[in-house]
Design an enzyme around this catalytic site. Sequence first.
Site, PDB file in Angstrom:
ATOM      1  N   HIS A  67       0.837  -1.195   0.000  1.00 10.49           N
ATOM      2  CA  HIS A  67       0.000   0.000   0.000  1.00 10.49           C
ATOM      3  C   HIS A  67       0.878   1.253   0.000  1.00 10.49           C
ATOM      4  O   HIS A  67       0.690   2.165  -0.817  1.00 10.49           O
ATOM      5  CB  HIS A  67      -0.901  -0.030   1.238  1.00 10.49           C
ATOM      6  CG  HIS A  67      -1.781   1.176   1.397  1.00 10.49           C
ATOM      7  ND1 HIS A  67      -3.142   1.122   1.261  1.00 10.49           N
ATOM      8  CD2 HIS A  67      -1.496   2.485   1.695  1.00 10.49           C
ATOM      9  CE1 HIS A  67      -3.657   2.320   1.461  1.00 10.49           C
ATOM     10  NE2 HIS A  67      -2.666   3.162   1.728  1.00 10.49           N
ATOM     11  N   GLU A  68       1.846   1.298   0.910  1.00  7.96           N
ATOM     12  CA  GLU A  68       2.724   2.469   0.996  1.00  7.96           C
ATOM     13  C   GLU A  68       3.687   2.545  -0.184  1.00  7.96           C
ATOM     14  O   GLU A  68       4.018   3.633  -0.655  1.00  7.96           O
ATOM     15  CB  GLU A  68       3.509   2.433   2.310  1.00  7.96           C
ATOM     16  CG  GLU A  68       2.655   2.602   3.551  1.00  7.96           C
ATOM     17  CD  GLU A  68       1.848   3.892   3.531  1.00  7.96           C
ATOM     18  OE1 GLU A  68       2.375   4.922   3.068  1.00  7.96           O
ATOM     19  OE2 GLU A  68       0.691   3.871   3.975  1.00  7.96           O
ATOM     20  N   HIS A  71       2.134   4.375  -3.018  1.00 14.47           N
ATOM     21  CA  HIS A  71       2.238   5.832  -2.864  1.00 14.47           C
ATOM     22  C   HIS A  71       3.621   6.321  -3.300  1.00 14.47           C
ATOM     23  O   HIS A  71       3.744   7.285  -4.060  1.00 14.47           O
ATOM     24  CB  HIS A  71       2.012   6.232  -1.402  1.00 14.47           C
ATOM     25  CG  HIS A  71       0.596   6.135  -0.941  1.00 14.47           C
ATOM     26  ND1 HIS A  71      -0.460   6.710  -1.616  1.00 14.47           N
ATOM     27  CD2 HIS A  71       0.053   5.543   0.157  1.00 14.47           C
ATOM     28  CE1 HIS A  71      -1.585   6.474  -0.964  1.00 14.47           C
ATOM     29  NE2 HIS A  71      -1.301   5.754   0.110  1.00 14.47           N
TER      30      HIS A  71
END
Length: 376
Positions: A67-68, A71
């Site tokens: 998820h990170e 980003h």
Amino acid sequence: MNGSVRVGQVVGVPLRMHWSVPLLVVLFAYGLGRQTLPAWTPGRSNAVYTFASAVGAVLLMGSLLLHETAHAATARRKKIAVQDVTLWALGGMTRMGPPQTAAVAFAVAISGPLTSLAIGGAALGAGIGLHAMSAWAVPAAVLVWLGWANLFLGAFNLLPAAPLDGGRVMQALLWWRTGDRERADRAASRSGQVVGGLLMAFGWISFLRGAPGGLWLIVVGLFITVVAGAERQRAVIHTALRGVKVADAMSSPVTTGADWLTIRHFIDEVAVNSRHSVVPLLDFEGRPSGIVQIRKLARIPGARREALRVREVAIPLSQCAVATPGDLLSEALDKLRPGSGMRILVVDGGHLVGFVTAKDISRLIQRHTLGGQGPD
């Protein structure tokens, strides 16, 4: 983030892990192994449940990392500088520079939740398929649990509340619609404060009704409320300082000290005469090399002050916010690292010409308030 250590690298940026991550893995594994798996697949041994729950907890942390990473990868693709990625008890955090357009802000914000939703859908589908096609009930249950956890993570992060990704999406859309970034920031942070308050209230009610998970909602809600409040204050400051140059805010001249002095000599010759809580340091060539906090010097035992050089306990220049006199003050503030304090070294031609502190910023904000009505 304080309490984190570097453990590797992802997409070309440092990966850090907070001390709370192992605790989170244990909590996830305990809940999965002692409650979920025995209820979904009864009759297995404790060893099977323990191993499967450990694998599931690690896979979930891997999902948070992806998820990170989404980003960070999107930000780098959009030419945004990324400082690091940190995993911690409430998920993860990617530190990066500010996006230059609303479209870029939207792309970076939405990439994380979309990744979680994609992982959740894939894991859920794989778990259901594995259960239907074989007798591997425990692996299938772990995949289903992982799928639902990621779907929840993706959906929760889409709540319109900064600092959640949904708040960033809302922020980007308002920025695109109004053309006013500060106004969009304030709206997203207000929404974050409201949602955080609601989560705390719901968590407290749940806890009073006997649901221990309510405590987790209280912690998450408190975190969202505090960070949203800080971001709202930051947006107000940016609005007040619109168009202001660093030179208009900096204190000059500034008390400086040589970084090769012993701590004893530095305290006697420099620190006692400084009007700031930190002192900029200069190297042999007269160029800035970092800053030292006076309170940190005060904590060093007297016996060590003769042996240590002040540069050995200083914050190096690479970790300081640096600007030129002609830079916009709002852009210089974006260079500040979380938890580092509001201190900006002003450098021109390689030489220190000033220093911007929280007091300097406060003075400008007061002038702005006296000059007209503040932002909503």
